[in-house]
Scaffold this active site. Structure first.
Site, mmCIF file in Angstrom:
data_model
loop_
_atom_site.group_PDB
_atom_site.id
_atom_site.type_symbol
_atom_site.label_atom_id
_atom_site.label_comp_id
_atom_site.label_asym_id
_atom_site.label_seq_id
_atom_site.Cartn_x
_atom_site.Cartn_y
_atom_site.Cartn_z
ATOM 1 N N SER B 125 -13.696 55.780 37.928
ATOM 2 C CA SER B 125 -14.084 54.495 37.352
ATOM 3 C C SER B 125 -14.514 53.477 38.404
ATOM 4 O O SER B 125 -15.102 52.463 38.071
ATOM 5 C CB SER B 125 -12.939 53.923 36.508
ATOM 6 O OG SER B 125 -11.886 53.498 37.320
ATOM 7 N N LYS B 161 -8.992 48.623 39.604
ATOM 8 C CA LYS B 161 -10.175 47.967 39.034
ATOM 9 C C LYS B 161 -10.473 46.695 39.808
ATOM 10 O O LYS B 161 -9.654 46.218 40.586
ATOM 11 C CB LYS B 161 -9.915 47.583 37.559
ATOM 12 C CG LYS B 161 -9.750 48.768 36.618
ATOM 13 C CD LYS B 161 -11.072 49.261 36.119
ATOM 14 C CE LYS B 161 -10.896 50.374 35.097
ATOM 15 N NZ LYS B 161 -10.137 51.516 35.600
#
Lengths: 203, 203
Positions: B125, B161
DNA sequence: GAATTCATTACACATTTGTATAACAAAAAA
DNA sequence: TTTTTTGTTATACAAATGTGTAATGAATTC
């Protein structure tokens, strides 16, 4: 200083010095208890408050979490670091490194840093392979295989590229469409094969 | 590889991993002897040839000389390494690390590894930011700023993230179009801020 | 081929090691 | 003051631990 603190302190110094945790009775002697039970009593408390971790039977007392085993393992070793690969110098072993970097060779699948060295990556020609400008490339001096990313000395200049085989021989492929591939005119001297990468994060 | 070599190899890896020497019977199981005596037999030989040193009674087997006591450069330090961030555990300091990694804190702009730890990156991701599956992320426990890449505990799950600020508050941005961004429903617990990356190269 | 060394196993055993029980005095709480 | 908690000791004990003896087959040397 209470007994719990003294036990922790001894744990720290003993582990540091002997490279293994002490036994309950070694703690007992050091801290001055007349019975091992006194130590166990406090070990129970220290475990409940998560200051220590216990595992196994003998010598299983460890300082917990980040404090624990913050000792230097025998596994770290020095890698020579070159801020730039000196062009025209085939053998880096004969070149004085700019400094030494301490890391575990195992991080890069190496047993020793003997044939390894570190250089700083310049430019964006390998960005497609996840190698960025400013990264530290860990290279190993060994016979390159097709597909390896290598630091190569091509016609007097040093670059990091992917080594690709072709009908006519080798050539060096960039992993960035903005950069051209290199077909060595004459000599192709591979300085090392990429085995690892260290990046300092700064956006 | 003969038994003596296998014992040395296990000694190395066990001591490295567990931060204390193994017992004779642990070696026995690992190397595949059916009796502890087989191990003792070779330990005697290894001691005579000065490959190991023995002291104390339990867990007293050490690699000898330069191999065991290989000195560290003063600059190296140990980072606790967690193969996975335990979800729901806010304080990593209270968690036993899977192992320790020796590296120079200065590689990542740190003076000490006190507030730092290392975890393995799972998933793709963050590929857009140059962070790949399998990388080791070096994180520092500190107050995150907008734009930092963070390891965060969102609604019980841990992810790496980019922390982005918005009118309504924070949210976590993936750097890969195939992955969704995260808007924490309730709690957003930042475990650490990314300060470095270590990658073992294997194509 | 015989003798010897090497590598291994089964068994044994004295120590070491962690921890439990019970007891006791001092300190703290009630 | 009485009660409870805390810190400590003596004693005990099962499990773990390192190593010794004897035996065995395989490999090596003679």
């Amino acid at each position: 200083m209470n007994s719990g603190e003294r036990i922790l302190k001894f744990l720290r110094s003993y582990t540091d010095k002997h490279r293994r945790p002490p036994t309950v009775r070694e703690i007992q002697r050091a801290v001055g208890f007349k019975s091992p039970r006194g130590v166990s009593y406090f070990l129970d408390k220290l475990e409940k408050t998560r200051r220590i971790v216990r595992r196994g039977r003998s010598r299983g007392i460890f300082l917990a979490g980040t404090e624990g085993l913050r000792r230097e393992p025998e596994t770290a070793a020095c890698f020579p670091f070159f801020s730039a690969i000196p062009a025209g110098r085939a053998d880096l072993a004969e070149t004085e490194p700019d400094r030494q970097l301490a890391m575990e060779p195992t991080l890069f699948g190496l047993r020793t840093p003997d044939r390894a060295f570190v250089v700083r990556v310049r430019g964006r020609s390998m960005e497609g392979a996840g190698i960025r400008d400013g990264d530290l490339a860990v290279l190993e001096k060994k016979e390159p295989k097709a597909g390896d990313v290598v630091a190569a000395l091509v016609d007097g200049e040093v670059t990091l590229k992917r080594l690709v085989t072709e009908r006519r021989g080798w050539f060096l492929k960039s992993e960035n469409p903005d950069f051209p591939d290199l077909t060595p005119r004459r000599d192709l001297e591979v300085q090392g094969v990429l085995v690892g990468l260290v990046r300092r994060w700064k956006d």
